[in-house]
Design an enzyme around this catalytic site. Structure first.
Site, mmCIF file in Angstrom:
data_model
loop_
_atom_site.group_PDB
_atom_site.id
_atom_site.type_symbol
_atom_site.label_atom_id
_atom_site.label_comp_id
_atom_site.label_asym_id
_atom_site.label_seq_id
_atom_site.Cartn_x
_atom_site.Cartn_y
_atom_site.Cartn_z
ATOM 1 N N CYS A 57 -8.022 -15.375 0.864
ATOM 2 C CA CYS A 57 -9.002 -14.321 0.581
ATOM 3 C C CYS A 57 -10.114 -14.908 -0.274
ATOM 4 C CB CYS A 57 -8.299 -13.155 -0.116
ATOM 5 S SG CYS A 57 -9.294 -11.651 -0.210
ATOM 6 N N HIS A 87 -4.162 -14.941 -5.117
ATOM 7 C CA HIS A 87 -3.763 -14.036 -6.194
ATOM 8 C C HIS A 87 -3.054 -14.774 -7.311
ATOM 9 C CE1 HIS A 87 -4.141 -11.512 -2.594
ATOM 10 N NE2 HIS A 87 -4.742 -10.698 -3.439
ATOM 11 N N ASP A 97 -16.148 -8.590 7.311
ATOM 12 C CA ASP A 97 -14.840 -8.395 6.681
ATOM 13 C C ASP A 97 -14.254 -7.037 7.015
ATOM 14 O OD1 ASP A 97 -14.703 -10.821 5.266
ATOM 15 O OD2 ASP A 97 -16.003 -10.040 3.681
ATOM 16 N N TRP A 152 -12.756 2.672 1.992
ATOM 17 C CA TRP A 152 -12.858 2.441 0.559
ATOM 18 C C TRP A 152 -13.928 3.311 -0.081
ATOM 19 C CZ3 TRP A 152 -11.868 -3.613 0.054
ATOM 20 C CH2 TRP A 152 -10.555 -3.861 0.473
ATOM 21 N N LYS A 164 0.793 -1.211 0.000
ATOM 22 C CA LYS A 164 0.000 0.000 0.000
ATOM 23 C C LYS A 164 0.835 1.276 0.000
ATOM 24 C CE LYS A 164 -4.362 -1.288 1.826
ATOM 25 N NZ LYS A 164 -5.170 -0.912 0.673
ATOM 26 N N GLY A 219 -15.567 -16.175 1.302
ATOM 27 C CA GLY A 219 -16.859 -15.590 0.961
ATOM 28 C C GLY A 219 -17.218 -15.669 -0.504
ATOM 29 N N SER A 220 -16.409 -15.045 -1.365
ATOM 30 C CA SER A 220 -16.801 -15.013 -2.763
ATOM 31 C C SER A 220 -16.339 -16.279 -3.491
ATOM 32 C CB SER A 220 -16.239 -13.783 -3.451
ATOM 33 O OG SER A 220 -14.849 -13.746 -3.336
HETATM 34 N N1 GLN Z 1 -15.790 -11.708 1.638
HETATM 35 C C1 GLN Z 1 -14.993 -11.050 0.674
HETATM 36 C C2 GLN Z 1 -14.699 -12.002 -0.483
HETATM 37 O O1 GLN Z 1 -14.557 -13.148 -0.254
HETATM 38 C C3 GLN Z 1 -13.693 -10.565 1.257
HETATM 39 C C4 GLN Z 1 -12.853 -9.826 0.256
HETATM 40 C C5 GLN Z 1 -11.648 -9.145 0.818
HETATM 41 O O2 GLN Z 1 -11.163 -9.458 1.857
HETATM 42 N N2 GLN Z 1 -11.097 -8.209 0.124
HETATM 43 O O3 GLN Z 1 -14.591 -11.608 -1.610
HETATM 44 ZN ZN ZN Z 2 -9.337 -10.720 1.765
#
Ligand code: GLN
Ligand code: ZN
Length: 767
Positions: A731, A699, A604, A566, A108, A437-438
């Site tokens: 993530c 990633h 989150d 954000w 960042k 989550g996603s």
């Molecule tokens: N719950 C969100 C996802 O899974 C978390 C995303 C994040 O931490 N940036 O996409």
């Molecule tokens: Zn994340």
């Protein structure tokens, strides 16, 4: 266009000529608006810190070995140079006689949501100027007859941002090489002078962070030597993102011609400058138009400030407080933002409008306040009207935030009690598996969202499609054998925008893109008024998902700090107060999920660390209100509701204690890339709850093996008790494809099963 180049739809010449056009149109815009010193060099194909690394020849050996160093070695501005550049930015899978090589680290940019590529510097790094990379932007503007002020990252900040690789000798700091680097910057200045450049700006935002007195000495020496370069343009040292503190005394004496100060994020700069007795003959570049926010400038107040600054410098140039890369481009054309109503629009200024504000203020400075009286009057009226607007203040929200009692910030029972109640309710195995989550945002999902926004898919058809998708995602997880399921977030294009679109007090833009990193852009929502929740947001989706399975489905919410950082916050309330309002809305949502039978709820907070001030002395007050707002959002949960949180994208080492204070029952964190270090840091900070250190990096497209995941988990188990551990990725999976996600999750579940088997033979867990 960068992505078109990556995919082969655009060749190097096409890329270069489009870049030139873009740069030139920005320069012409600024010229036509009447800006005197037009910045150049702020255009980038990926990241401006990486641009500097290439200019200075800071190219780690592995890229040369992988075959990315062009033959001539003297020119990095051509097609081969750009291949090297992108290999450093994104890594490469090899091909064309080159071998695969990983990307440099990304992190960042101060307290913004922009990410830069971290230069890698070892004691053996030798700097070498690649001057054609410099001539590019000077000569391109010369063609138009526009004189620009090149903007380069300064030597002190460049080295402050660089990192040594992990095998460097202990105690080595890149800043140790400042003297060597300074001579390369002298060469830069010489080149610029030979092209007739009058002013150059060297950005030194690191001076707004903590800096030791030895480092200040090194800085003074560096600029002393730059100042005595035999042939050079005027030099402006520019700082931003805060005040310069003690460094002010050193700055006023540097043998250069200009200093840039940020009076928006660093209002203290005024008193510091007064105490230091002013800049003498130097020119002050006064950052009075906020480059970090999207609100119109209070022109009258700025002019007042400028008048106070006038006697403190030889001359004065009005400026934005920092680069305009952190705000969207323009509001000029009403079609760009059809959903922003005229009242709100009149209070907003994006980059183009900010340039106009700078020009207006400069004119006011030169020709006197009377010469711009009409504009000032109009602006004061706009601001006064907005403050009175019924959309800004909601009495019910104010009443609620004024009456938050201490109990609202505490869970009913201590963790040890909750843990047993939750274990009884959820009946999870040891090493429970879950995801963040996603699930993959497939092309089909995207096209459906697009069809809906074009009006080709009506709301009920869209919802039906989402339901189908959720059912698929649940079935996939059941097949893989995960323990705590998710609905997959198909209905969310973005974790912040989605909630913002459903809350009062937020406005969304259509074209308000801001760079996050490389070619990724986000559209931060605008928080303009008091925040409240008109109706439940996620309850329908969560209960539908839960109705499809016996396994617990995790409810999924975005936390108050992430919503705040954000977005573009309003300016008439403290950040802590805005966070509190958002927290209450999330608290209500959490309550409704709970009532609907959802037993596990994740809030989150990937941006938790983002609000951490640049200076350490300001950390604790931030952490206090940050923890408070998270607790306000979550502590209404019943003992039997398991509250999770998730964090990623940052180094959390500094804030582990605060993370522990959040009192979430479970935290999942990014950990795979740092090889489980966070678990050690968490347990050192006295963390006693459960933790899911990410076992693989989402990633990367690479599918991790069962053994690899298992050994990472074993590493984590060395730091913390086995029955505190969860098993999950780093993530959310939205950027990946199912062909990567399914085998990766299968291996993850198998690794957890392996560990459970071991548990039976070895240490028993108490679940
Ligand atoms: N719950 C969100 C996802 O899974 C978390 C995303 C994040 O931490 N940036 O996409
Ligand atoms: Zn994340």
């Amino acid at each position: 266009m960068t992505e078109a180049y990556w995919s082969g739809r655009l060749d190097f010449d096409g890329l270069a000529s489009q870049a030139t056009q873009l740069k030139q149109s920005a320069w012409m815009l600024m010229r036509d608006k009447g800006i005197d010193l037009i910045p150049s060099g702020d255009f980038s194909f990926y990241d401006h810190v990486l641009d500097m690394a290439l200019l200075l020849g800071v190219i780690p050996e592995r890229y040369r070995q992988a075959g990315y160093m062009p033959h001539g070695e003297n020119d990095l501005s051509g097609a081969e140079g750009i291949e090297l550049y992108f290999a450093m930015a994104r890594g490469s899978t090899g091909g064309g006689g080159r071998t695969p090589v990983p990307a440099l680290e990304m992190t960042k940019w101060y307290d913004t949501n922009y990410h830069y590529i971290v230069p890698e510097i070892t004691p053996a790094t030798s700097f070498k100027l690649f001057p054609e990379r410099l001539s590019n932007y000077v000569t391109e503007s010369a063609v138009l007859g526009i004189k620009t002020k090149p903007v380069l990252l300064g030597p002190f900040t460049f080295l402050s941002l660089a990192k040594p690789p992990s095998d460097s000798p202990a105690g080595f700091r890149p800043l140790d090489l400042l003297e060597e680097l300074t001579s390369v910057y002298s060469e830069v200045l010489e080149h610029l002078a030979s092209w007739g450049v009058e002013w150059v700006q060297l950005d030194e935002p690191s001076l707004c962070a903590d800096i030791s007195s030895e480092d200040i000495d090194a800085l003074v020496e560096c600029y002393g030597s730059l100042g005595s370069s035999p042939s050079r343009p005027n030099v402006c040292l520019s700082t931003y993102f805060g005040h310069v503190g003690e460094t002010m005394h050193a700055l006023v004496d540097l043998p250069i011609e200009g200093i840039g100060l940020d009076f928006c994020a660093g209002p203290r700069n005024l008193s510091l400058l007064e105490e230091a007795g002013g800049l003498g003959e130097k020119k002050l570049f006064a950052g009075v138009v906020d480059g970090r926010n999207i609100w119109v400038n209070d022109l009258r107040a700025s002019l007042h400030l400028l008048n106070r600054l006038r006697p403190l410098a030889g001359s004065l140039a009005v400026s934005t407080s920092c680069s305009l890369m952190h705000v969207p481009v323009s509001l000029d054309d009403p079609d760009l933002e059809p959903y922003i109503d005229p009242e709100l629009r009149s209070c907003l200024a994006f980059a183009t409008e900010k340039i106009q504000e700078v020009v207006t203020l400069q004119a006011g400075m030169l020709n006197g306040e009377d010469s711009i009286e009409d504009v000032l009057e109009q602006r004061s009226l706009t601001i006064a009207n907005w403050r009175k607007s019924p959309r800004v203040v909601d009495e019910a929200v104010r009443h609620r935030t004024a009456h938050i009692d201490g109990d609202a910030l505490k869970r009913r029972s201590p963790y040890s009690v909750r843990r047993k109640i939750q274990a009884n309710r959820l009946k999870l195995p040891s090493f429970p598996t879950t995801t963040i989550g996603s699930f993959p945002q497939t092309p089909r999902l995207r096209s459906m969202r697009a069809a809906r926004s074009r009006g080709e898919l009506d709301e009920s058809a869209y919802e039906e499609e989402m339901r189908k998708e959720i059912e698929e995602v649940i079935r996939v997880q059941e097949r893989i054998g995960l323990d705590v399921l998710v609905h997959g977030e198909p209905e969310r294009d973005d974790m912040v925008r989605y909630f913002a679109s459903q809350l009062n007090g937020f406005a969304l833009t259509v074209n308000g893109w801001v760079q996050s990193f490389g070619t990724r852009y986000v559209r931060p929502p605008i928080i303009y008024g008091d925040v409240s929740r008109p109706h439940p947001i996620t309850v329908g989706w969560a209960t539908y998902a839960q109705s499809l399975t016996e396994k617990p489905v995790k409810g999924m919410l975005t936390g108050p700090l992430t919503m705040l950082f954000w977005s573009f916050p309003r300016q008439d309330l403290k950040l802590s107060e805005i966070a509190e309002q958002i927290a209450l809305a999330i608290r209500d949502e959490l309550h409704d999920l709970e009532e609907a039978g959802i037993a596990v709820i994740q809030v989150d907070e990937p941006a938790f660390r983002e609000g951490l001030p640049l200076r350490r002395e300001e950390w604790q007050p931030y952490l206090d209100w940050a923890v408070r707002s998270f607790k306000l959002a979550t502590s209404g949960a019943a003992d039997s509701t398991q509250v999770h949180t998730h964090m990623c994208y940052a180094e959390f080492g500094d804030v582990m204690e605060a993370i522990s204070e959040l009192d979430a029952d479970v935290i999942s964190m990014e950990a795979a890339r740092s090889s489980m270090e966070v678990v050690g840091e968490l347990s050192e900070a006295g963390y006693e709850r459960e933790v899911g250190p990410g076992v693989y990096d989402i990633h990367s497209p690479r599918v991790p093996s069962r053994e690899e995941i298992r050994s990472l988990l074993e590493k984590a188990a060395a730091f913390i008790s086995r029955d505190q551990l969860w098993v999950n990725p780093d993530c959310g999976l939205k950027t990946r494809s199912y062909s990567e996600v399914i085998p990766a999750l299968e291996n993850m579940v198998k690794a957890a099963q392996d560990l459970r088997m071991e548990g039976v033979v070895g240490e028993r867990t108490n679940r």
